[in-house]
Motif scaffolding. Sequence first.
Motif, PDB file in Angstrom:
ATOM      1  N   UNK A   1      11.521   9.310  -9.455  1.00  0.00           N
ATOM      2  CA  UNK A   1      11.223   8.100  -8.692  1.00  0.00           C
ATOM      3  C   UNK A   1      12.441   7.186  -8.761  1.00  0.00           C
ATOM      4  N   UNK A   2      13.005   6.793  -7.621  1.00  0.00           N
ATOM      5  CA  UNK A   2      14.193   5.937  -7.645  1.00  0.00           C
ATOM      6  C   UNK A   2      13.834   4.463  -7.794  1.00  0.00           C
ATOM      7  N   UNK A   3      14.516   3.806  -8.717  1.00  0.00           N
ATOM      8  CA  UNK A   3      14.385   2.355  -8.884  1.00  0.00           C
ATOM      9  C   UNK A   3      15.762   1.804  -9.208  1.00  0.00           C
ATOM     10  N   UNK A   4      16.759   2.272  -8.482  1.00  0.00           N
ATOM     11  CA  UNK A   4      18.154   1.980  -8.830  1.00  0.00           C
ATOM     12  C   UNK A   4      18.806   1.046  -7.825  1.00  0.00           C
ATOM     13  N   UNK A   5      19.245   1.557  -6.655  1.00  0.00           N
ATOM     14  CA  UNK A   5      19.990   0.732  -5.707  1.00  0.00           C
ATOM     15  C   UNK A   5      19.100  -0.401  -5.186  1.00  0.00           C
ATOM     16  N   UNK A   6      19.735  -1.525  -4.822  1.00  0.00           N
ATOM     17  CA  UNK A   6      18.977  -2.734  -4.469  1.00  0.00           C
ATOM     18  C   UNK A   6      18.529  -2.737  -3.010  1.00  0.00           C
ATOM     19  N   UNK A   7      17.656  -1.804  -2.670  1.00  0.00           N
ATOM     20  CA  UNK A   7      16.898  -1.806  -1.427  1.00  0.00           C
ATOM     21  C   UNK A   7      15.427  -1.960  -1.780  1.00  0.00           C
ATOM     22  N   UNK A   8      14.666  -2.659  -0.955  1.00  0.00           N
ATOM     23  CA  UNK A   8      13.230  -2.749  -1.147  1.00  0.00           C
ATOM     24  C   UNK A   8      12.544  -1.593  -0.420  1.00  0.00           C
TER      25      UNK A   8
ATOM     26  N   UNK B   1       0.799  -1.228   0.000  1.00  0.00           N
ATOM     27  CA  UNK B   1       0.000   0.000   0.000  1.00  0.00           C
ATOM     28  C   UNK B   1       0.832   1.280   0.000  1.00  0.00           C
ATOM     29  N   UNK B   2       2.144   1.171  -0.032  1.00  0.00           N
ATOM     30  CA  UNK B   2       2.996   2.355   0.065  1.00  0.00           C
ATOM     31  C   UNK B   2       2.699   3.322  -1.075  1.00  0.00           C
ATOM     32  N   UNK B   3       2.425   4.578  -0.729  1.00  0.00           N
ATOM     33  CA  UNK B   3       2.188   5.612  -1.729  1.00  0.00           C
ATOM     34  C   UNK B   3       3.494   6.310  -2.083  1.00  0.00           C
ATOM     35  N   UNK B   4       3.494   6.982  -3.209  1.00  0.00           N
ATOM     36  CA  UNK B   4       4.673   7.728  -3.629  1.00  0.00           C
ATOM     37  C   UNK B   4       4.980   8.838  -2.637  1.00  0.00           C
TER      38      UNK B   4
ATOM     39  N   UNK C   1      14.907  -1.776 -10.294  1.00  0.00           N
ATOM     40  CA  UNK C   1      14.549  -2.420  -9.030  1.00  0.00           C
ATOM     41  C   UNK C   1      13.027  -2.340  -8.888  1.00  0.00           C
ATOM     42  N   UNK C   2      12.350  -3.517  -8.911  1.00  0.00           N
ATOM     43  CA  UNK C   2      10.887  -3.514  -8.838  1.00  0.00           C
ATOM     44  C   UNK C   2      10.352  -3.923  -7.467  1.00  0.00           C
ATOM     45  N   UNK C   3      11.174  -3.787  -6.435  1.00  0.00           N
ATOM     46  CA  UNK C   3      10.738  -4.145  -5.080  1.00  0.00           C
ATOM     47  C   UNK C   3      10.044  -2.962  -4.420  1.00  0.00           C
ATOM     48  N   UNK C   4       8.846  -2.705  -4.871  1.00  0.00           N
ATOM     49  CA  UNK C   4       8.068  -1.593  -4.358  1.00  0.00           C
ATOM     50  C   UNK C   4       6.590  -1.927  -4.450  1.00  0.00           C
ATOM     51  N   UNK C   5       5.747  -1.013  -4.044  1.00  0.00           N
ATOM     52  CA  UNK C   5       4.309  -1.258  -4.052  1.00  0.00           C
ATOM     53  C   UNK C   5       3.743  -1.131  -5.463  1.00  0.00           C
ATOM     54  N   UNK C   6       2.527  -1.654  -5.638  1.00  0.00           N
ATOM     55  CA  UNK C   6       1.873  -1.577  -6.940  1.00  0.00           C
ATOM     56  C   UNK C   6       1.678  -0.135  -7.410  1.00  0.00           C
ATOM     57  N   UNK C   7       1.206   0.788  -6.571  1.00  0.00           N
ATOM     58  CA  UNK C   7       1.021   2.163  -7.066  1.00  0.00           C
ATOM     59  C   UNK C   7       2.310   2.808  -7.569  1.00  0.00           C
ATOM     60  N   UNK C   8       3.410   2.567  -6.864  1.00  0.00           N
ATOM     61  CA  UNK C   8       4.677   3.174  -7.280  1.00  0.00           C
ATOM     62  C   UNK C   8       5.194   2.517  -8.553  1.00  0.00           C
ATOM     63  N   UNK C   9       5.135   1.196  -8.636  1.00  0.00           N
ATOM     64  CA  UNK C   9       5.615   0.532  -9.850  1.00  0.00           C
ATOM     65  C   UNK C   9       4.768   0.919 -11.056  1.00  0.00           C
ATOM     66  N   UNK C  10       3.455   1.028 -10.885  1.00  0.00           N
ATOM     67  CA  UNK C  10       2.595   1.442 -11.998  1.00  0.00           C
ATOM     68  C   UNK C  10       3.019   2.808 -12.519  1.00  0.00           C
ATOM     69  N   UNK C  11       3.341   3.737 -11.611  1.00  0.00           N
ATOM     70  CA  UNK C  11       3.775   5.063 -12.028  1.00  0.00           C
ATOM     71  C   UNK C  11       5.133   5.007 -12.725  1.00  0.00           C
ATOM     72  N   UNK C  12       6.052   4.194 -12.205  1.00  0.00           N
ATOM     73  CA  UNK C  12       7.360   4.023 -12.850  1.00  0.00           C
ATOM     74  C   UNK C  12       7.186   3.536 -14.289  1.00  0.00           C
ATOM     75  N   UNK C  13       6.387   2.505 -14.475  1.00  0.00           N
ATOM     76  CA  UNK C  13       6.218   1.907 -15.800  1.00  0.00           C
ATOM     77  C   UNK C  13       5.472   2.853 -16.747  1.00  0.00           C
TER      78      UNK C  13
END
Length: 365
Positions: free
Chosen positions: A27-34, A5-8, A345-357
């Motif tokens: 929006x960061x999707x780089x370093x390997x942290x979830x 449920x994490x929001x941006x 790095x796709x270890x994030x919530x659905x709302x954030x990944x949808x915005x990234x894509x």
Amino acid sequence: MNLDLLSLEAARSRDGIKWARAASGVIPAWVADMDFPVPDAVREAVARRAATDLGYPDWLDQPSAGPLAEAFAERMEARYGWHADPGHVRSYTDINQALQVLLHVMTRPGDPIAMHLPAYDPFIVTITAMGRRLVPMRLSAEGRFEVPDEPVPVLLLVNPHNPSGRSFTREELESVAAYAERHGTLVIADEIHAELTYAPARHIPFATILPGRTVTLTSASKAFNMGGLHCSVAHLGAKDARDAIGRQPAHIYGAPGVLGVEATVAAWRHGDPWLKEVLAILDRNRRLIAERLPSRVLYRMPEATYLAWLDFGIPDAAGLLEREARVKLNPGPLYGGGDTYARLNFATSAPILEEILARISSVTG
């Protein structure tokens, strides 16, 4: 808790390196942290230790960090049927430190070190900074690799593979084992992403195939999202490596702190319900990428990890996406790959990944 449920807006309040180093609006999707909070069991273990005793632990004089070795052996037995000897475990702050120690005691400047490319970038830096010669094993478009033609004293096996997300098959691992036996090669197996493997792929510890020539490096930091606690283990199955390490003072290279050990033991012994939920989210996310990205972007769905290795077919792909899509990925050349590639790095919530894509598609579609 619902981890999806994490929001941006909420994510931007995080102050770790991933979000803190992203420019405004990026929006960061780089370093390997979830982007997920750690398991309750980990948080409770750290709080309990802080509330009771932060003095010297009773395992202070043990190079294996006492309970860490036992928890590692239990974990390997339960998940993979591997009977790892806890007496062969040594503790380090992180995987890269363990690799540096092993290369220091087992090789000399100028020695060739085999590793598949593209590869986890700190390993490339370590090999070159220590004056060793990198012998690349190139991954094909299908993610297959071949062992090198020349003999090398050390082969660094990253399985599951970062950045491609491959989980190597038994056939591939047996080809490495045959090579290592033929040339007397020490295999250092980085298996830090092993617990992030998706069915039907199945992680096979390399030490179960060639125990006497293997050192296994791992940590709970990737699967349980706690890299900042700095705790890892090396299982020294190879006697020559065990003897070389044994000739060094126990803590000359440093050791993990008590909070890292407490967190790791708690994660390995009590974190499975959390990990099951995370794996379900990550499995959904790796499929979402295939559905949302334009077909011109080449994407081989990873069998493990939370990393997507993408070929955008355009020069300076990561730079372009940061400038125009406002999404920060790691560039392919960082890993020894081409500049049309980038790691997401796709270890994030659905709302954030949808915005990234959606942002990526607006630029590359």
